[in-house]
Design an enzyme around this catalytic site. Structure first.
Site, PDB file in Angstrom:
ATOM      1  N   LYS A 145     -11.962 -10.997  -3.247  1.00  8.54           N
ATOM      2  CA  LYS A 145     -12.388 -11.121  -1.840  1.00  8.54           C
ATOM      3  C   LYS A 145     -13.661 -10.328  -1.607  1.00  8.54           C
ATOM      4  CE  LYS A 145      -8.571  -9.694   0.203  1.00  8.54           C
ATOM      5  NZ  LYS A 145      -7.681  -9.525  -0.969  1.00  8.54           N
ATOM      6  N   CYS A 192       1.183  -3.616  11.935  1.00  8.77           N
ATOM      7  CA  CYS A 192       1.160  -3.238  10.529  1.00  8.77           C
ATOM      8  C   CYS A 192       1.375  -1.761  10.278  1.00  8.77           C
ATOM      9  CB  CYS A 192      -0.103  -3.754   9.846  1.00  8.77           C
ATOM     10  SG  CYS A 192      -1.617  -2.869  10.143  1.00  8.77           S
ATOM     11  N   MET A 193       0.884  -0.881  11.155  1.00 11.36           N
ATOM     12  CA  MET A 193       0.952   0.529  10.773  1.00 11.36           C
ATOM     13  C   MET A 193       1.755   1.422  11.694  1.00 11.36           C
ATOM     14  SD  MET A 193      -0.484   0.351   8.059  1.00 11.36           S
ATOM     15  CE  MET A 193      -0.233   2.066   7.655  1.00 11.36           C
ATOM     16  N   MET A 247       3.518  -2.898   3.716  1.00 12.57           N
ATOM     17  CA  MET A 247       4.234  -3.656   4.732  1.00 12.57           C
ATOM     18  C   MET A 247       5.731  -3.753   4.517  1.00 12.57           C
ATOM     19  SD  MET A 247       2.076  -4.203   6.926  1.00 12.57           S
ATOM     20  CE  MET A 247       0.862  -2.964   6.599  1.00 12.57           C
ATOM     21  N   GLY A 255      -3.414  -1.795   5.729  1.00 15.23           N
ATOM     22  CA  GLY A 255      -3.880  -3.123   5.376  1.00 15.23           C
ATOM     23  C   GLY A 255      -5.293  -3.390   5.848  1.00 15.23           C
ATOM     24  N   GLN A 256      -5.635  -2.902   7.031  1.00 14.49           N
ATOM     25  CA  GLN A 256      -6.907  -3.299   7.625  1.00 14.49           C
ATOM     26  C   GLN A 256      -8.003  -2.258   7.383  1.00 14.49           C
ATOM     27  OE1 GLN A 256      -6.593  -5.773  11.291  1.00 14.49           O
ATOM     28  NE2 GLN A 256      -4.758  -4.520  11.585  1.00 14.49           N
TER      29      GLN A 256
END
Lengths: 275, 93, 810
Positions: C88, C172-173, C347, C384-385
């Site tokens: 990516k 997510c967090m 996650m 994740g971000q």
């Protein structure tokens, strides 16, 4: 008494003649029979099929009906041809160019089609094991030629997780029609592609490397005999490439702001004749 | 620097780390520039580049370290000469 | 004529060298040295930026030519990735160039989106907010840059006195945050990625870093090729690519990770192998209150030990399916003091109905066993971000939070912000706003039925795809005529489908930015190319709307002195009209916002470096402190004396924001509790959802890059081969998956990338044409309010066969 002897001799000569005639006939006819084409060959003129279409292995070989097995070519002599003209053409002919003799345009096109831009990790054109990368180096540790397919050698030091960067374009292998689920949007990204030649101080000087060298520490993988670049080294026996061929791309220039020691040029007078 | 070594440090360039106290630092710079053997360049923050040229720069280096406004002295470059009987040292030009 | 003789030459050289050395000492370069933008003879300019994608925060060099990105290279000088990227990252340049990039603002009239001007768009938003400011909400993102999130935060909390701002990072967090808060009193990991270089054992709890944090995972596994021994233990609910590189694979029943953690703690206590000295010096015990709460109530070691009694290895095996012998193996590992253990999770642990508890337990076993406080001994939650830490957590763009680790409920914290923002006392509202799920629930409920959010502004995220249980949380909006959805986006998405106003946004290197990754590293970049058409920066949009409200006379847009709250002045004191797009880049607005925000970062010792220092470095890990040598130094390890300058001398390990105010961390007990929707007779299969290597979240960026799309063209369902055979399914066949909330048809992929055990399936969520979030459950953790995407009950059958689910009667 000579009559009896004569008749034995005459009979044996006759017998021999007959035997010889039979043998002769049998062999002659066998010869002609053997020369006749078999039904299998003439009945369906089996065209030579491309075993290696452009990008390989779209589908699994399907099983055939029992009645078709004879024609399906599973047997040990399935490739037998009794006519020279039916033999598989050897590489080098027009219709079947040998991968080692591909033209520069073909090679560059192939390289560019597999990379988003010069320096991007190439897409894998064949299906791969999706859950582990254990088998990648079996073929790619060094450039390998298997039949007429070349597996290029790895151009950078080995990392453990190959599939982190190299993804396959033959991914899911499912029979679902992916066109229905494409976003159909297209993309305008135009990657930067490699320069054709590096700078030379004078003719026959070692060229500088015009492309970025990150992830291309193994020069031979592209520039060796089985390499993917149209530029092949004329001296593959020399192992220390960067001894003569220095990086010439702007990204690889050393950042001299890092060095505490300035160029001595700055100390020289502006006008050299002042010296 | 405690032992006597058989060579002279004829030329020595240093970076002197000065105190953060500005007045003291300014005075120290004046004191250092006053010394004949020392050439001083413009300081970057509280780091002062100097060059010592002398028959032997080491005593001067020690003097620098002893100054109250000096925290630390780093050596960047030095050139050494072995003292000869005849005064044919390339330093005399 | 000048003579250069040797002596003169030597002196000149020596002097120049001394000057250069002094310069370097004074103005410092870091080990990860700055890259000067170099102009090449091939016309390509290179500059640094962090990658747009995951929370690893790899640094890239971006090659720009003719105002377009043309190439990417991994940044070799960056400590995070040292020149390595993942697929990516290598293709991140292409995300800017999808042909259907949004270029003009659009307003929905009679069901269709029609082009309008920016002035009109800003006015529409301002009017809407002016009308009912308390029914306005902002749904933000962990992909917001820090200045963008800060602008939104200041606008809504400091301007509108409205606390309805929550980020997608809630999805997510949030559990990781509550885990850190309840253990150490302050958010974010104590360690950093260096732990990965130092650990002897790496335990992965329910995550798949080989695909999701590939560069970090490579950092560990490539150590083996250098001859180092590192043991990888994959504790997961299905075999993944990560498993193939691991030494041990422990397969557990979903939700029973709670039991496994307790099993380890039980053994440490039972065998007396817990680190007695460490616990005595640095830990207190805690348990939850009857109603789950963030800080629970005090407990004792004896109580803790008693509560753990039932978690014998045999009992844990019963609950989880992991053999007792393996639990003992883990217990023995943690008992050892000669090895360093890092636990990594993402996650699987956070998107969990007991996510806060699971986080607490993981911190707990590390503290109990003394595997904490040294490089390599770390319990670390990965984000994740790219800026869930930097923006959502640190700027506090959550409904209950304020910048720098503060909360709206605390009067002192509110006063701090009012002071920095120069606001009149009491401007900030003390009541927490709606968290994500609640916000969307209220938005999708009719006003007359109590749905008291009527306008939501979505920035940099795609809730129409990523919220769980979409029917309940998003698609219901369609029929509510008085609800207004504003979406700042780059491409048409599932969210813009229902948007009333679409605003084209600038993306990644089309604007300046600052983000913060999982290891507390704040990274900066400069704008390198222009955005297409009329796309503009998200921060500008927020400021423009704020100024429109200011013009309309909204009192909230004025500070204490009557000035506009986003007032930026030049050297002479004159205001620069940054709310006008033509002047937005007259000054570096990012820097202005960041330097103001920075003032709020010191209270909880999350000190950020000055913007100009970030410009020079490939990111700096906070707290960044200026030391006696006049240089700015980052802090790789917090709370540890050898690295964190805020630790008092001699304390060795100091949790200086301790919940119990005694410099100690908390070890929590939490019980195993079953999942809220486990399989039953009608829905006998566990449905798990997640990501894949090639696609970033909802795929709006990556699916427009041909290389990535071709590698992973569409979603699928992973099934166990036995289960598939039983249902008459083989590779490529279409299966129908049904839950209580919906159904979907997907092709089956058997023995592909993942190998779920019998009784479970896995579906990736990146495909907007095959949205699995129509089926997910979305029950939330009671403390963090984070939904569970990993477990719900489903049934699978072959397409064309009748559904085994009886239709509801009546």
């Amino acid at each position: 008494m000579p009559e009896k002897a004569k008749s034995i001799k005459a009979r044996s000569i006759k017998a021999t003649t007959i035997v010889v005639a039979i043998v002769f006939t049998v062999s002659l006819s066998g010869f002609f029979i053997g020369m006749r084409q078999t039904v299998r060959e003439t009945g369906q003129d089996v065209e030579y099929t491309e075993i290696h279409p452009e990008e390989t292995h779209h589908s699994v070989q399907t099983a055939v009906d029992y009645k078709d097995i004879a024609q399906a070519g599973f047997g040990p002599n399935s490739q037998f041809k009794s006519q020279l003209s039916k033999l598989r053409r050897s590489p080098g002919s027009e219709a079947y160019p040998h991968p080692l003799f591909a033209t520069e345009t073909e090679l560059r096109a192939k390289r560019e089609s597999r990379r988003a831009y010069d320096g991007a990790p190439p897409i894998v054109p064949h299906p791969i094991a999706q859950d582990n990368a254990a088998s990648c180096l079996q073929c790619h540790k060094q450039a390998t030629m298997i039949g007429d397919v070349i597996a290029p050698g790895i151009s950078h030091p080995e990392y453990t997780s190959c599939t982190q960067c190299h993804v396959s374009s033959q991914g899911l292998g499912s029979r679902w029609n992916t066109a229905k689920f494409d976003l159909h949007t297209g993309n305008r990204f135009a990657g930067d592609y490699e320069k054709k030649a590096g700078l030379q101080a004078y003719p026959d000087a070692p060229q500088t490397i015009p492309h970025r060298i990150h992830m291309r520490q193994n020069c031979i993988s592209c520039h060796g005999e089985l390499g993917t670049s149209p530029i092949r080294t004329p001296h593959p026996e020399r192992q220390s490439c960067t001894q003569c061929h220095v990086p010439g791309n702007s990204v690889d220039q050393r950042n001299f702001a890092e060095s505490p020691f300035p160029f001595t040029e700055a100390l020289l007078p502006k006008n050299p004749t002042d010296l | 620097m405690s032992q006597k070594r058989p060579w002279h440090t004829a030329l020595s360039s240093l970076v002197v780390s000065l105190t953060t106290d500005e007045t003291l630092a300014a005075n120290t710079i004046l004191e250092i520039s006053a010394n004949e053997c020392i050439t001083v360049e413009k300081a970057a923050n509280n780091f002062l580049p100097v060059v010592i040229e002398a028959v032997d720069a080491r005593p001067i280096h020690q003097w620098l370290e002893s100054l109250p406004g000096v925290h630390y002295v780093d050596v960047v470059f030095c050139s050494t000469e072995i003292p000869q009987e005849e005064p044919t040292s390339p330093l005399t030009s | 004529m000048m003579h250069i003789d040797r002596r003169h030459f030597l002196k000149s050289t020596a002097l120049a060298a001394a000057v250069a050395a002094a310069q370097q000492k004074a103005f410092g370069k870091y080990e990860n040295t700055e890259l000067e933008p170099t102009l090449a003879n091939d016309g390509v300019t290179w500059d640094k930026a962090p990658c747009r994608f995951c929370g690893t925060g790899c640094h890239v060099r971006v090659g720009v030519k003719d105002n377009k990105v043309v190439a990417i290279q991994g940044e070799q000088l960056a400590e995070v990735n040292k020149g390595l990227l993942c697929v990516k990252g290598y293709h991140v340049g292409g995300i800017l160039y999808g042909k259907d990039r949004l270029r003009e603002p659009m307003l929905r009239k009679n069901g269709q989106l029609e082009k309008i001007t920016w002035d009109e768009a800003i006015e529409v938003i301002a009017k809407r907010i002016y009308d009912k400011p308390e029914q306005f909400a902002i749904y933000g993102s962990g992909q917001w840059t820090i200045p963008e999130g800060y602008a939104a935060q200041k606008f809504i909390k400091g301007g509108l006195s409205n606390n309805h701002i929550d980020p997608n990072a809630r999805l997510c967090m949030a559990s990781a945050v509550t885990g850190y808060l309840s253990t150490a009193g302050v958010d974010e990991p104590a360690g950093c990625y260096t732990d990965l270089d130092e650990c002897d054992v790496l335990i992965m709890w329910g995550n798949n870093p080989a695909e999701m944090h590939p560069v970090l995972f490579s950092r560990v596994i490539d150590r083996r090729s250098k001859g180092q021994q590192v043991k990888l233990i994959d504790i997961g609910t299905r075999r993944t690519r990560t498993t193939e590189y691991s030494d041990e694979y422990l397969e557990f029943q979903p939700q029973s990770d709670l039991a496994i953690a307790n099993g380890i703690a039980h053994l440490l206590v039972k065998n007396g192998t817990y680190d007695k000295e460490f616990v005595a010096r640095f830990c207190n015990f805690r348990k939850d209150t009857d109603e789950p709460s963030l800080f629970g109530q005090a407990s004792t070691f004896e109580e803790y030990a008693a509560l753990l009694e039932e978690y014998t290895p045999e009992r844990v095996e019963e609950i989880s399916g992991v053999p007792a012998q393996k639990i003992r193996m883990l217990g023995d590992l943690f008992a050892r003091h000669d090895i360093r253990i890092t636990s990594l999770w993402c996650m699987g642990v956070n998107q969990h109905t007991r996510g806060t508890n699971m986080n607490r337990l993981l911190h707990g076993i590390h503290l109990l066993s003394g595997h904490f406080g040294k490089p390599g001994d770390a319990p670390t939650s990965l984000t994740g971000q790219p800026s869930a830490c930097g923006t959502a957590r640190e700027v506090g763009t959550l409904a209950h939070a304020l910048p720098g680790g503060r909360i709206v409920a605390n009067p002192e914290h509110r006063a701090d912000c009012e002071k920095v923002w120069n606001l009149p006392d009491g401007r900030i509202n003390a009541k927490p706003g709606y968290h994500t799920i609640k916000m969307w629930e209220q938005f999708c409920t009719a006003t007359e039925k109590g749905g008291d959010i009527n306008t939501v502004w979505v920035q940099v995220t795609n809730p129409g795809h990523t919220l769980p249980n979409l029917k309940k949380n998003f698609t219901g909006k369609k029929n509510l005529k008085d609800k207004f959805l504003i979406v700042s986006e780059v491409y048409p998405t599932a969210t813009t489908e229902l948007a009333d106003l679409v605003l084209p946004a600038a993306m990644w290197v089309e604007k300046n930015g600052v983000v913060g990754n999982s290891e507390r590293r704040t990274q900066q970049w400069f704008k390198m190319v222009d955005p297409p058409g009329n796309a503009r920066d998200d921060a500008w949009m927020t400021i423009a709307v704020a100024h429109k409200l200011f013009e309309m006379g909204h009192p909230g847009m004025k500070d204490k002195d009557g000035e506009f709250i986003f007032n930026v002045v030049d050297a002479s004191g004159a205001t620069i009209p940054i709310w006008e797009w033509a002047h937005y880049y007259d000054v570096n607005t990012d820097e202005q916002l960041f330097e103001e925000y920075r003032l709020l970062s010191f209270k909880k010792h999350k000190d950020l470096a000055p913007y100009q220092e970030l410009v020079k470095a490939c990111g700096l890990r906070w707290p960044v402190v200026k030391k006696a040598d006049g240089q700015w130094h980052e802090t790789p390890f917090r709370f540890m004396e050898f690295s964190d300058s805020y630790v008092e001398k001699g304390k060795e390990l100091q949790f200086y924001h301790s919940v119990t105010k005694d410099d100690k961390a908390l070890i929590w007990f939490a019980p195993y509790e079953p999942a809220t929707e486990a399989p039953d007779d009608t829905f006998p299969t566990w449905l798990c959802t997640g990501r894949v290597l090639e696609h970033w979240h909802s795929g709006t960026m990556t699916r427009r890059v041909p290389q990535l799309r071709n590698a992973m063209p569409h979603a699928y369902v992973e099934m166990n081969p036995e289960d598939a055979r039983g249902k008459g399914l083989s590779n490529g066949d279409i299966a129908v998956i049904e839950t209580r909330r919906g159904k979907i048809e997907l092709p089956v992929w058997i023995d592909g990338r993942g190998h779920p055990p019998s009784g479970s399936i896995f579906v990736p969520f990146f495909d907007e044409n095959l949205m699995i979030n129509n089926l997910t459950l979305g029950d939330i953790d009671p403390i963090s309010k984070q939904p569970d995407y990993k477990k719900c009950a489903a049934v699978v059958y072959k397409k064309g066969t009748p559904s085994p689910v009886a239709p509801p009667k009546g």
